[in-house]
Design an enzyme around this catalytic site. Structure first.
Site, PDB file in Angstrom:
ATOM      1  N   GLU A 283     -44.773  41.816 -50.082  1.00  0.00           N
ATOM      2  CA  GLU A 283     -45.993  41.126 -50.502  1.00  0.00           C
ATOM      3  C   GLU A 283     -47.183  42.081 -50.494  1.00  0.00           C
ATOM      4  O   GLU A 283     -48.054  42.015 -51.356  1.00  0.00           O
ATOM      5  CB  GLU A 283     -46.249  39.933 -49.558  1.00  0.00           C
ATOM      6  CG  GLU A 283     -47.130  38.861 -50.167  1.00  0.00           C
ATOM      7  CD  GLU A 283     -47.033  37.553 -49.360  1.00  0.00           C
ATOM      8  OE1 GLU A 283     -46.038  36.837 -49.544  1.00  0.00           O
ATOM      9  OE2 GLU A 283     -47.930  37.284 -48.563  1.00  0.00           O
ATOM     10  N   GLU A 286     -46.961  44.050 -53.496  1.00  0.00           N
ATOM     11  CA  GLU A 286     -47.346  43.192 -54.626  1.00  0.00           C
ATOM     12  C   GLU A 286     -48.875  43.095 -54.718  1.00  0.00           C
ATOM     13  O   GLU A 286     -49.457  43.206 -55.798  1.00  0.00           O
ATOM     14  CB  GLU A 286     -46.728  41.807 -54.433  1.00  0.00           C
ATOM     15  CG  GLU A 286     -46.841  40.909 -55.649  1.00  0.00           C
ATOM     16  CD  GLU A 286     -46.272  39.516 -55.390  1.00  0.00           C
ATOM     17  OE1 GLU A 286     -45.839  39.240 -54.252  1.00  0.00           O
ATOM     18  OE2 GLU A 286     -46.276  38.707 -56.337  1.00  0.00           O
ATOM     19  N   CYS A 310     -45.146  31.882 -48.041  1.00  0.00           N
ATOM     20  CA  CYS A 310     -44.174  31.687 -46.943  1.00  0.00           C
ATOM     21  C   CYS A 310     -43.960  30.230 -46.592  1.00  0.00           C
ATOM     22  O   CYS A 310     -42.964  29.867 -45.993  1.00  0.00           O
ATOM     23  CB  CYS A 310     -44.649  32.371 -45.674  1.00  0.00           C
ATOM     24  SG  CYS A 310     -45.303  33.985 -45.949  1.00  0.00           S
ATOM     25  N   SER A 330     -47.698  34.688 -54.671  1.00  0.00           N
ATOM     26  CA  SER A 330     -46.813  35.827 -54.512  1.00  0.00           C
ATOM     27  C   SER A 330     -45.421  35.381 -54.932  1.00  0.00           C
ATOM     28  O   SER A 330     -45.015  34.251 -54.675  1.00  0.00           O
ATOM     29  CB  SER A 330     -46.803  36.260 -53.048  1.00  0.00           C
ATOM     30  OG  SER A 330     -45.667  37.053 -52.801  1.00  0.00           O
ATOM     31  N   LYS A 369     -38.652  23.485 -44.939  1.00  0.00           N
ATOM     32  CA  LYS A 369     -37.639  24.534 -45.099  1.00  0.00           C
ATOM     33  C   LYS A 369     -36.295  23.947 -45.508  1.00  0.00           C
ATOM     34  O   LYS A 369     -35.483  24.600 -46.134  1.00  0.00           O
ATOM     35  CB  LYS A 369     -37.482  25.306 -43.793  1.00  0.00           C
ATOM     36  CG  LYS A 369     -38.687  26.166 -43.427  1.00  0.00           C
ATOM     37  CD  LYS A 369     -38.695  27.485 -44.166  1.00  0.00           C
ATOM     38  CE  LYS A 369     -39.936  28.293 -43.821  1.00  0.00           C
ATOM     39  NZ  LYS A 369     -40.242  29.274 -44.844  1.00  0.00           N
ATOM     40  N   GLU A 372     -36.589  23.592 -49.090  1.00  0.00           N
ATOM     41  CA  GLU A 372     -36.603  24.919 -49.710  1.00  0.00           C
ATOM     42  C   GLU A 372     -35.186  25.475 -49.826  1.00  0.00           C
ATOM     43  O   GLU A 372     -34.789  25.996 -50.869  1.00  0.00           O
ATOM     44  CB  GLU A 372     -37.475  25.863 -48.876  1.00  0.00           C
ATOM     45  CG  GLU A 372     -37.650  27.233 -49.501  1.00  0.00           C
ATOM     46  CD  GLU A 372     -38.377  28.198 -48.574  1.00  0.00           C
ATOM     47  OE1 GLU A 372     -38.177  28.125 -47.349  1.00  0.00           O
ATOM     48  OE2 GLU A 372     -39.146  29.030 -49.079  1.00  0.00           O
ATOM     49  N   GLU A 377     -32.671  27.184 -57.184  1.00  0.00           N
ATOM     50  CA  GLU A 377     -32.789  28.614 -57.497  1.00  0.00           C
ATOM     51  C   GLU A 377     -32.467  29.506 -56.299  1.00  0.00           C
ATOM     52  O   GLU A 377     -32.366  30.716 -56.438  1.00  0.00           O
ATOM     53  CB  GLU A 377     -34.187  28.931 -58.045  1.00  0.00           C
ATOM     54  CG  GLU A 377     -35.349  28.707 -57.096  1.00  0.00           C
ATOM     55  CD  GLU A 377     -35.932  27.299 -57.188  1.00  0.00           C
ATOM     56  OE1 GLU A 377     -35.179  26.372 -57.556  1.00  0.00           O
ATOM     57  OE2 GLU A 377     -37.118  27.137 -56.868  1.00  0.00           O
ATOM     58  N   CYS A 526     -47.358  27.561 -38.655  1.00  0.00           N
ATOM     59  CA  CYS A 526     -45.999  27.094 -38.346  1.00  0.00           C
ATOM     60  C   CYS A 526     -45.873  26.562 -36.921  1.00  0.00           C
ATOM     61  O   CYS A 526     -45.040  25.708 -36.649  1.00  0.00           O
ATOM     62  CB  CYS A 526     -45.008  28.216 -38.543  1.00  0.00           C
ATOM     63  SG  CYS A 526     -45.080  28.926 -40.184  1.00  0.00           S
TER      64      CYS A 526
END
Lengths: 596, 395
Positions: A283, A286, A310, A330, A369, A372, A377, A526
């Site tokens: 990142e 990036e 994240c 990102s 999560k 996710e 994908e 988190c």
């Protein structure tokens, strides 16, 4: 100056600040008044009516949570009238509640159950209303299960979804006996704007909202001799798990957690912090690339500010609410998904294990999560990258089931590979942590010097304010980064989606001048995630936050780019940051979603 | 039958066709606000919506509030079963209400008024808007800054409760708020607001036109003035009647009963049922246990003759409350369900007769703990019906 007023509670005189509620005054006096709809994170609702108290001179009882103290008020919190009414209210709630406690996931951690036990509600005189209503359980979401039969209509979830998250996936529908908490047109939770953040679960007093648990699936995998079960643990888990197992809030239990996971039978106990460090490299690169393209090449197609990616609830939020800003995200996968993709490629290859036999489990402070890991994908390894996601709470359940006395466990170290981490990876667990970790690395990469903050602690991005801003002026960069000379790198940090909204509105309207923004969906980051131990409150999150930074301070390595395993993976496997292999395994795409 | 010693005293103010509202408005707006408040206070006018809060005091408290913006709201959500007087006022003498709102605005310092109109009264809107236009035009001409807008409700009974009404107007779910703070300081949009019932406002017209004394001289101590009553049920002459307060229910039944009156429900579903044996002991007013008041609107008089089953009457009320509770607070939401299902269970023999006593206790808790007047007042009809007609509940 706040003026003080005198009140009498149960015969005791005390002085309280003007404006305090009866509940606050009673708490100060060490008198406990039961509550259900009240929550420190939320506005006052005053709808459960469990906290009713008697005020002299008033015909009716007053809700302690919603009634401000007045001069010379005389309050009884335990009179016969109060007790009888309170008992009635609890009985009423139970009559409408599916009180099949032994079959409930929240059995043992339910505020209604606690109250029923405290007031010894031994009989069921009132008619049972719950069976008369045709409730269905919404279990379409991979993250959250909503069971209306257990709902007590305190609206804590509704207020959480609105006030903390600004999502409003849950609202009140219908009235009277049909009143319920519902989504838009009562669609399933996975068909609406719900981000799966799980804050509603953290704030639900009963079992009406719980995570979808994968405990049995994981036990099965562990028991299967043909499977190699790897487990990764997120940074925030190590400062929350102890709480769920009877330890003090904010206990740091990294070593015990590793031991416990080994004893549970996981084949390899690894650390999400490793891929957190990896995230920083990807990142950070990036970010610098985008800055180069914008500032040096004057490329107008590059989007700034770059937003962190994240937090999967944040990702789903932006996909619903700001689909036009997806290019600001990102492209880095979250550390969990990077780990999953690497576990079945890099790790499998290095350890010479058939990836087909690897079961990849992650322990997360998060319910999003789960969603996710379930995204179609997320199969870049050729397999499902992460098979099962357990919350901190689920891990605590497994540890108890295994008969492990957690507090007595010796410490242990993570296995290798993908077990090494730095303090930068650890602070991913707190709001501002990704920003701080990224700055530690990016600044040094660009200037060859450490960030100009005492002991690497970038304090301006730390804290609990909903939105924090910071800027770092880049001076005397290395030759390669000459275009950044004198540039003031502007950053913003937001946590809680309601704050994300403020920042993103500014980005959308073009009124922000940020280069880099970190957004965490949950309050506190988190460590306050939807999969963390219940209850939660600002004080609890504060203690977990202190633990995270203490953990960082105690690490020998504090900067992601110094993680030897990270260096090794680029050397042996990935090549270079943002290279083709990285691109394939560590980066992803986003999809616009509808706003139901 | 021997004539009662007390005759029902008819009054005729509300629907009296006063064609001089412009003159009264001019005259009133020339008087200092404090004087108008004093006039209202000395008239002892109490809220005709049912709660009976002194109107003068309400205006006074709102006038004293430092809010930068204030509102006048006319509560025309008339939803109490058996009440239909506000509809009549708004269609026959709307200008009295409009004028009273403007005067209230003048007294408290507000230039914005709303009429929260019951959704089912949509048919009144065109005529009412015409009246408002005419009224605003006049206000502009005389240089008084006051505008009035109709806000149409969506059909929930609870929105007649003033704080739920604010929520509804603010585009939110109609749910009562916690009190305090009260509307006189935190009302619509968090600003100081006067909410008056349609009839209350119409009475202020009378007071400003004829003086407080004229009003005060009607009625009895603590219950001054006249009041509109919506008479329905088993009566040969249903309709709206303006009567002086303080009448005995016996006289009322002599006048309006069909000769076989078994009981009268005073104050709608949220009011009390008075059985025949208590007619002579009951007066209609604001003091004493049984009154013509109850949230959210007053003046409903439903007569029942001996052909009516009191069980069915109660069943009907409870079904109403079960549906119309907003559902947010436990005692009201679950309590109404328990009461409604409870009497059915007793009737069917699934629960013993003593279960009624448990339910009576429950209504006490509802009265003590419910968040707003709805849940608090379910006890009224429940206990008065169950206590007086217990055998009808069981057999």
């Amino acid at each position: 100056m706040n003026t003080k007023i005198n009140v009498t509670i149960n015969g005791f005189q005390l002085e309280v600040e003007n404006g305090k509620t009866i509940l606050e005054a009673a708490n100060e006096a060490g008198i406990n008044i039961p509550t259900l709809c009240y929550h420190k994170d939320l506005c006052i609702a005053g709808n459960c009516r469990v906290c009713m108290v008697e005020v002299s001179g008033q015909k009716r009882l007053a809700a302690a949570c919603a009634t401000p103290c007045e001069e010379e008020m005389e309050i009884q919190t335990n009179s016969l009238k109060v007790r009888n009414s309170r008992k009635h209210i609890i009985e009423l709630l139970l009559s409408e509640h599916n009180a099949d406690c032994t079959k409930c996931y929240k059995n043992g951690n339910c505020e209604l159950q606690e109250l029923a036990s405290e007031y010894k509600i031994m009989t069921q005189d009132f008619l049972r209303l719950a069976p008369m209503k045709n409730y269905t359980i919404d279990q379409f979401s991979p993250s959250i299960i909503k069971d209306d039969s257990k709902c007590i209509r305190c609206q804590r979830c509704v207020r959480t979804c609105a006030e903390l998250q600004g999502v409003n996936a849950l609202t009140v529908a219908y009235k009277g006996d049909e009143m319920k908490i519902a989504t838009f047109f009562e669609k399933a939770m996975n068909d609406v704007v719900c981000t799966n953040c799980g804050q509603c679960i953290n704030h639900c007093p009963t079992g009406a909202l719980v995570e979808r648990n994968y405990i049995e699936e994981v036990w099965d995998a562990i028991a299967d001799p043909n499977k190699h079960v790897v487990v990764q643990t997120a940074p925030a888990v190590r400062v929350g798990l102890g709480e769920a197992l009877g330890m003090d809030i904010g206990s740091r239990v990294t070593g015990k957690m590793v031991t416990a996971l080994k004893r549970l039978g996981f084949s390899s106990v690894l650390d999400t912090d490793f891929t957190a460090d990896l995230t920083i490299i990807e990142e950070g690169t990036e970010l610098l690339n985008r800055l180069r393209k914008t500032l040096q090449d004057k490329d107008t197609n590059v989007r700034l500010p770059l937003a962190t990616s994240c937090s999967p609830a944040w990702i789903k939020y932006i996909e619903h609410q700001y689909p036009e800003l997806l290019d600001n995200l990102s492209t880095c996968k979250s550390p969990q998904q990077m780990f999953g993709a690497l576990a079945k490629t890099y790790y499998a290859k290095a350890r010479k294990i058939d990836p087909d036999k690897i079961v990849s489990v992650s322990i997360m402070p998060c319910t999003a999560k789960k969603f996710e890991a379930n995204r179609p994908e997320m199969h870049d390894s050729g397999y499902r990258d992460v098979d099962y996601v357990l919350t901190t709470r689920e891990l605590a359940i497994m540890i108890r089931q295994a008969g492990i006395e957690f507090q007595k466990l010796p410490d242990n170290k993570f296995d290798r590979l993908m077990g090494e981490s730095t303090g930068a990876g650890v602070i991913f667990g707190a709001t501002g942590g990704v920003m701080e970790a990224a700055l530690r690395t990016a600044y040094e990469l660009v200037t060859g010097r450490e960030v100009p903050f005492d002991n690497l602690n970038i304090t301006p991005v730390r804290g609990v304010d909903g939105i924090r801003e910071a800027s770092i002026k880049i001076e005397k960069p290395l030759k390669e980064w000459a275009f950044l000379d004198g540039v003031e790198l502007k950053c913003a940090v937001a946590h809680g989606l309601v704050n994300a909204k403020t920042v993103m509105d500014a980005v959308k309207n073009g009124t922000s001048s940020y280069h880099f923004i970190e957004i965490m969906a949950c309050p506190g980051g988190c460590l306050g995630g939807g999969g963390q131990p219940i209850p939660t409150s600002p004080e609890i999150r504060q203690k977990r936050m202190e633990a995270i930074y203490a953990e960082d301070g105690a690490m020998p390595l504090r900067k992601s780019h110094e993680n030897p395993e990270v260096l090794k993976i680029y050397q042996d496997f990935l090549g270079e940051p943002l290279g083709p292999k990285s691109h394939h395994l560590l980066h992803t795409k986003y999809i616009p979603r509808e706003r139901f | 039958m021997v004539a009662s010693s007390y005759q029902l005293k008819r009054a005729d103010f509300i629907f009296k066709n006063d064609n001089d509202w412009e003159r009264i408005l001019d005259k009133t707006l020339k008087r200092p606000p404090q004087e108008l408040i004093n006039e209202l206070m000395s008239s002892e006018l109490k809220g005709r919506g049912g709660a009976g809060f002194p109107t003068g005091l309400k205006w006074k408290l709102t006038a004293e509030d430092p809010s930068d913006e204030k509102f006048v709201i006319c509560n025309a959500d008339e939803g109490e079963p058996g009440t239909f007087k506000d509809r009549e006022i708004l269609s026959k003498v709307p200008y009295k209400v409009l004028m009273a709102m403007a005067v209230c605005g003048y007294v408290i310092g507000s230039s914005k008024g709303y009429i929260y109109l019951r959704g089912e009264y949509k048919f009144l809107v065109p005529e009412l808007n015409k009246a408002i236009q005419e009224f605003e035009y006049y206000c502009k001409e005389v240089g008084h800054d006051f505008s009035i807008q109709i806000f149409l409700g969506s059909g929930a009974y609870i929105c007649g409760e003033e704080t739920a009404l604010f929520e509804s107007m603010e585009g939110k779910r109609g749910e009562p708020r916690n009190k305090p703070p009260y509307p006189t300081s935190n009302g619509y949009l968090g600003k100081a607001t006067v909410v008056n019932n349609v009839e209350t406002l119409a009475h202020t017209f009378t007071i400003f036109k004829y003086g407080a004394k004229k009003f005060y001289d009607l009625g009895v101590q603590y219950s001054r003035g006249s009041k509109l009553f919506s008479v329905s049920g088993d009566t040969p002459k249903p309709g709206i009647y303006e009567l002086e307060l303080g009448m005995s229910l016996q006289d009322f039944v002599h006048e309006f009963g069909d000769g076989d009156t078994k009981a009268v429900q005073v104050g709608g579903a949220s009011g009390f049922l008075v059985p025949r044996k208590r007619f002579d002991k009951t007066t209609i007013g604001y003091r004493g246990k049984l009154t013509g008041i109850s949230l959210p609107t007053g003046g409903s008089m439903m007569l029942y003759n001996s052909s009516r089953s009191m069980y069915n009457v109660l069943d009907n009320y409870l079904e109403f409350f079960r549906e119309e509770s907003c559902g947010q607070c436990t005692p009201c939401r679950v309590g109404c369900q328990q009461l409604h299902s409870g009497i059915k269970a007793v009737k069917r023999g699934e629960k013993p007769a003593q279960y009624l006593d448990k339910l009576l206790k429950l209504t006490e808790t509802m009265q003590l703990t419910a968040k707003c007047g709805l849940g608090q007042s379910v006890a009224n009809s429940f206990s008065s019906i169950v206590e007086n007609f217990r055998e009808e509940m069981i057999y």
